[in-house]
Design a protein around this motif. Structure first.
Motif, PDB file in Angstrom:
ATOM      1  N   HIS A   1       0.831  -1.198   0.000  1.00  0.00           N
ATOM      2  CA  HIS A   1       0.000   0.000   0.000  1.00  0.00           C
ATOM      3  C   HIS A   1       0.864   1.244   0.000  1.00  0.00           C
ATOM      4  O   HIS A   1       2.064   1.178   0.288  1.00  0.00           O
ATOM      5  CB  HIS A   1      -0.934   0.031   1.211  1.00  0.00           C
ATOM      6  CG  HIS A   1      -0.197   0.109   2.520  1.00  0.00           C
ATOM      7  ND1 HIS A   1       0.193  -1.002   3.210  1.00  0.00           N
ATOM      8  CD2 HIS A   1       0.218   1.174   3.247  1.00  0.00           C
ATOM      9  CE1 HIS A   1       0.819  -0.633   4.314  1.00  0.00           C
ATOM     10  NE2 HIS A   1       0.837   0.694   4.361  1.00  0.00           N
TER      11      HIS A   1
ATOM     12  N   SER B   1       0.318   5.766   0.773  1.00  0.00           N
ATOM     13  CA  SER B   1      -0.584   6.870   1.112  1.00  0.00           C
ATOM     14  C   SER B   1       0.169   8.178   0.951  1.00  0.00           C
ATOM     15  O   SER B   1       1.367   8.253   1.201  1.00  0.00           O
ATOM     16  CB  SER B   1      -1.126   6.732   2.538  1.00  0.00           C
ATOM     17  OG  SER B   1      -0.075   6.683   3.472  1.00  0.00           O
TER      18      SER B   1
ATOM     19  N   ALA C   1      -3.892   0.598  -2.520  1.00  0.00           N
ATOM     20  CA  ALA C   1      -3.599  -0.699  -1.906  1.00  0.00           C
ATOM     21  C   ALA C   1      -3.759  -1.789  -2.952  1.00  0.00           C
ATOM     22  O   ALA C   1      -4.541  -1.654  -3.890  1.00  0.00           O
ATOM     23  CB  ALA C   1      -4.537  -0.956  -0.726  1.00  0.00           C
TER      24      ALA C   1
ATOM     25  N   CYS D   1      -6.497  -6.876   0.185  1.00  0.00           N
ATOM     26  CA  CYS D   1      -6.502  -5.505  -0.319  1.00  0.00           C
ATOM     27  C   CYS D   1      -7.206  -4.570   0.660  1.00  0.00           C
ATOM     28  O   CYS D   1      -6.752  -3.453   0.901  1.00  0.00           O
ATOM     29  CB  CYS D   1      -7.167  -5.471  -1.693  1.00  0.00           C
ATOM     30  SG  CYS D   1      -6.941  -3.906  -2.566  1.00  0.00           S
TER      31      CYS D   1
ATOM     32  N   GLU E   1      -4.834  -3.904   3.490  1.00  0.00           N
ATOM     33  CA  GLU E   1      -3.794  -2.969   3.058  1.00  0.00           C
ATOM     34  C   GLU E   1      -4.327  -1.536   2.985  1.00  0.00           C
ATOM     35  O   GLU E   1      -3.613  -0.587   3.313  1.00  0.00           O
ATOM     36  CB  GLU E   1      -3.223  -3.392   1.703  1.00  0.00           C
ATOM     37  CG  GLU E   1      -2.391  -4.654   1.749  1.00  0.00           C
ATOM     38  CD  GLU E   1      -1.080  -4.515   2.513  1.00  0.00           C
ATOM     39  OE1 GLU E   1      -0.537  -3.389   2.600  1.00  0.00           O
ATOM     40  OE2 GLU E   1      -0.585  -5.543   3.011  1.00  0.00           O
ATOM     41  N   ALA E   2      -5.589  -1.360   2.578  1.00  0.00           N
ATOM     42  CA  ALA E   2      -6.183  -0.018   2.530  1.00  0.00           C
ATOM     43  C   ALA E   2      -6.290   0.579   3.935  1.00  0.00           C
ATOM     44  O   ALA E   2      -6.014   1.759   4.135  1.00  0.00           O
ATOM     45  CB  ALA E   2      -7.559  -0.071   1.856  1.00  0.00           C
TER      46      ALA E   2
ATOM     47  N   ALA F   1      -2.897   1.668   4.896  1.00  0.00           N
ATOM     48  CA  ALA F   1      -2.522   2.906   4.206  1.00  0.00           C
ATOM     49  C   ALA F   1      -3.073   4.124   4.943  1.00  0.00           C
ATOM     50  O   ALA F   1      -2.379   5.127   5.108  1.00  0.00           O
ATOM     51  CB  ALA F   1      -3.017   2.875   2.761  1.00  0.00           C
TER      52      ALA F   1
END
Length: 167
Positions: free
Chosen positions: A8, A10, A21, A29, A32-33, A36
């Motif tokens: 990821h 940001s 992500a 996913c 991972e978001a 982030a």
């Protein structure tokens, strides 16, 4: 096409946050978001977890869940000063979510509210990919990552508040 490992990124600017992500699975996913967004509040190493929270979110749409998770992170950061340091998500009869959370004391990056500009989560060759663009604001107490309809049942409970019992 080869499966890309999970990851990821940001980017935080004065008025916006951009999250990206990717992972081999939708669940990965989503995790991972969340990571982030958490990266916008804290730099590594993350604090040690002191509490585990689990719940089931009933929804068929991964994008709806993504918005809900981002709301959860911002709300708990703002109201309780806590962030998820470890996230796990499994799909069964809903989305089984587990956050291991920690206090985030002394952070200068207090995000008051965010509004979604764009949100996208899709399957692609080699895995899943997510892109989110958020507007930052300190002028409102409202959170608007996604509408959280009350018709969607959610069950949430604290598993443990003792670090030695996490795992």
């Amino acid at each position: 096409m080869a499966v890309k490992p999970a990851g990821h990124s940001s980017t935080t600017r004065e008025a916006e946050i951009e999250l990206e992500a990717w992972a081999p699975t939708c669940e990965g996913c989503l995790c991972e978001a969340v990571d982030a967004l958490v990266d916008c509040f804290v730099t590594p190493p993350r604090p040690a977890a002191s509490e585990a929270i689990e719940w089931t979110h009933i929804s068929n749409e991964p994008e709806d869940l993504l918005g809900y998770l981002l709301d959860w992170v911002v709300y708990h950061r703002r109201v309780f000063g806590r962030i998820p340091v470890t996230t796990s998500i499994e799909r069964s009869n809903g989305w089984d979510i587990r956050f291991e959370t920690a206090d985030l004391n002394g952070s200068d990056n207090a995000l008051e509210s965010v509004y979604v500009r764009t949100i996208g989560l899709r399957s692609q060759p080699g895995g899943w990919h997510c892109e989110v663009s958020l507007d930052r604001s300190v002028e409102s107490d409202e959170l608007a990552c996604t509408p959280a309809p009350e018709a969607i049942p959610r069950i949430q409970h604290v598993i443990s508040s003792a670090p030695a019992q996490l795992g």
